[in-house]
Design a protein around this motif. Structure first.
Motif, mmCIF file in Angstrom:
data_model
loop_
_atom_site.group_PDB
_atom_site.id
_atom_site.type_symbol
_atom_site.label_atom_id
_atom_site.label_comp_id
_atom_site.label_asym_id
_atom_site.label_seq_id
_atom_site.Cartn_x
_atom_site.Cartn_y
_atom_site.Cartn_z
ATOM 1 N N LEU A 133 0.879 -1.159 0.059
ATOM 2 C CA LEU A 133 0.116 -0.047 0.064
ATOM 3 C C LEU A 133 1.004 1.308 -0.036
ATOM 4 C CD1 LEU A 133 -3.140 -0.533 2.771
ATOM 5 C CD2 LEU A 133 -2.971 -0.500 0.000
ATOM 6 N N TRP A 134 2.105 1.085 0.610
ATOM 7 C CA TRP A 134 2.931 2.263 0.909
ATOM 8 C C TRP A 134 3.267 2.913 -0.497
ATOM 9 C CZ3 TRP A 134 6.647 0.389 5.188
ATOM 10 C CH2 TRP A 134 5.975 0.049 6.473
ATOM 11 N N ILE A 135 3.403 2.183 -1.623
ATOM 12 C CA ILE A 135 3.838 2.767 -2.913
ATOM 13 C C ILE A 135 3.014 3.605 -3.482
ATOM 14 C CG2 ILE A 135 5.240 0.584 -3.444
ATOM 15 C CD1 ILE A 135 2.932 0.069 -5.679
ATOM 16 N N PHE A 136 1.428 3.732 -2.920
ATOM 17 C CA PHE A 136 0.509 4.428 -3.549
ATOM 18 C C PHE A 136 0.646 5.792 -2.743
ATOM 19 C CE2 PHE A 136 -0.978 0.250 -4.537
ATOM 20 C CZ PHE A 136 -1.369 0.587 -5.900
ATOM 21 N N LEU A 137 1.371 5.951 -1.646
ATOM 22 C CA LEU A 137 1.337 7.093 -0.785
ATOM 23 C C LEU A 137 1.437 8.445 -1.383
ATOM 24 C CD1 LEU A 137 0.843 7.522 2.445
ATOM 25 C CD2 LEU A 137 3.375 7.352 2.704
#
Length: 456
Positions: free
Chosen positions: A409-413
């Motif tokens: 999910l962090w890559i969409f931050l």
């Protein structure tokens, strides 16, 4: 899945390059110019109205302007103030600090405009509390409720991976410094944060009013002692900062050298990321404050930038540059660890622990406030009851993030953050004329500025 990750990373790289720097950097400059560079013209007065009134108490049941500012500061004073600055120095050279200062000065225009608009268009919710922010001035000022809903949805979702990342940095620091199991750190953080956020904005404001000055003051004092001991190096540090801001910097020890473009890019980015000017988050805290005029509340946005970027980030930079820790072999391998290394060298083992504890406090305070921001988005979209549901989703994400879960999910931050910034800056440009009128009213009225300076 790998193809999706690569695509998102590619898009993020493009968006967070020149498009974002122009939007926030040039955008802040244009807004400042349209307001007559009020932050320079009225600087002494603004300092008196903010720093001079830090300890003015609010009436019972109200949120004071200072409490609102410390709540917003709790979000911006985070890990990036300690670990982001040395990264800017290592990749952009000492000149990056000059451009960080420039960005802070220009960012005052964006932050002022968004806080004034948030205050102007705020409204009371079912519990009788003031709520405001970009979603409200997009809905009522721009007459574009769909854009307000888009902003609120993107921010509500973006904060889930954001909290996970923050919680993960807490657990990683605690594991490295004290050998604590990440799950234990996650649960303890969950309890600490939960006890505060369940009390709503008044308890958050009351907590941050005490926590932010303490944590920022303790870190600043410890860092300033290092700078004062190395006071003879300060002229050289200024020379490095101003010299490499306009000319390429050659390699020195562990520093690989940099070009002017890199100094500008890293400095502007650090200024933008550290004070959140233009992101639209600060107005949510400031809209809850009790004040006699929107412009007077807007001054507290400048207070935040001074404390966050011009004081804390600059102090970190001076620690790194005056001790020459940035030129040591291997410095480029772990830029984020340079402040801890400098503190360790100066204070001994307790120095590294001090930086770690400061990081933990900074991050916990950030999580407290961003959960409040997330709740306000949910409330705007789906009502007060649903905002309570999102509160517990955010609290659960603390433990998941602390354990290193949901890292995909962090890559969409960053890309989701861009989806918040672009519509907010659009709104600021479309509505800044209203802020210009309010600013003129404030500085020419016998009820406000003229009364304050004794010329009413």
């Amino acid at each position: 899945m790998e193809a999706i990750i690569n695509f998102v990373n590619w898009i993020t790289g493009i968006v967070w390059g020149w498009p974002m720097l122009i939007t926030l950097g040039l955008g802040g400059f244009v807004l400042s110019a349209r307001l007559g560079f009020f932050q320079i013209r009225y600087f002494p007065y603004i300092i008196k109205q903010t720093f001079g009134k830090m300890f003015t108490k609010a009436e019972k049941g109200e949120v004071s302007p200072f409490q609102a500012a410390t709540a917003a500061l709790a979000s911006t004073v985070g890990a990036s103030n300690i670990i982001g600055v040395p990264a800017a120095i290592m990749f952009g050279g000492p000149g990056a600090i000059f451009w960080m200062w420039v960005m802070a000065l220009m960012g005052m225009g964006s932050k002022f405009v968004e806080i004034v608009l948030g205050f102007k268009y705020r409204e009371k919710n079912e519990e009788g509390e003031y709520v405001g922010g970009p979603m409200y001035y997009m809905k009522k000022g721009l007459k574009m409720p769909w854009l307000g809903s888009f902003f609120a949805l993107m921010l509500m979702l973006e904060l889930i991976p954001s909290i996970m990342v923050q919680a993960n940095s807490v657990s990683a620091s605690a594991q490295e410094a004290f050998g604590l199991n990440p799950i234990i750190t996650g649960v303890v953080t969950l309890i600490l944060v939960g006890l505060v956020v369940v009390g709503g904005i008044k308890r958050i404001a009351s907590t941050t009013e005490k926590l932010v000055p303490f944590m920022a003051g303790a870190y600043f004092l410890a860092a300033m002692i290092i700078v004062i001991v190395n006071i003879a190096e300060v002229p050289r540090v200024f020379g490095l900062i101003f010299g490499s801001a306009f000319t390429p910097m050659s390699a020195v020890g562990g520093f690989a050298g940099s070009v002017v473009a890199a100094s500008i890019r890293w400095g502007v980015a650090r200024g933008v990321y550290s004070n959140e000017a233009g992101m639209g988050t600060a107005p949510m805290a400031h809209s809850a404050a009790t004040n006699d005029h929107a412009v007077r509340q807007g001054f507290w946005g400048l207070f935040e930038i001074i404390v966050d970027t011009l004081v804390i980030c600059t102090t970190t930079a001076f620690v790194v540059l005056s001790t020459d820790i940035w030129t040591q072999p291997g410095a480029m391998d772990n830029p984020s660890g340079l402040p801890a290394a400098a503190f360790n060298n100066f204070y001994g083992p307790i120095g590294g622990t001090l930086v770690t504890v400061a990081l933990l406090m900074f991050v916990v305070s950030t999580i407290i406030v961003v959960i409040f921001y997330g709740e306000k988005q949910a409330e705007f979209l789906f009502g007060l009851k649903f905002s309570r549901v999102m509160r517990y989703v955010y609290l659960a994400s603390i433990v998941i993030g602390a354990a290193g879960g949901a890292q995909t999910l962090w890559i969409f931050l960053d890309i989701m953050l861009a989806m918040i910034i672009f519509p907010n800056m659009f709104a600021l440009f479309m509505l800044h004329g209203e802020v210009k009128d309010l600013t003129k009213e404030f500085f020419t009225s016998k009820e406000y500025y003229l009364k304050d300076i004794g010329k009413a």
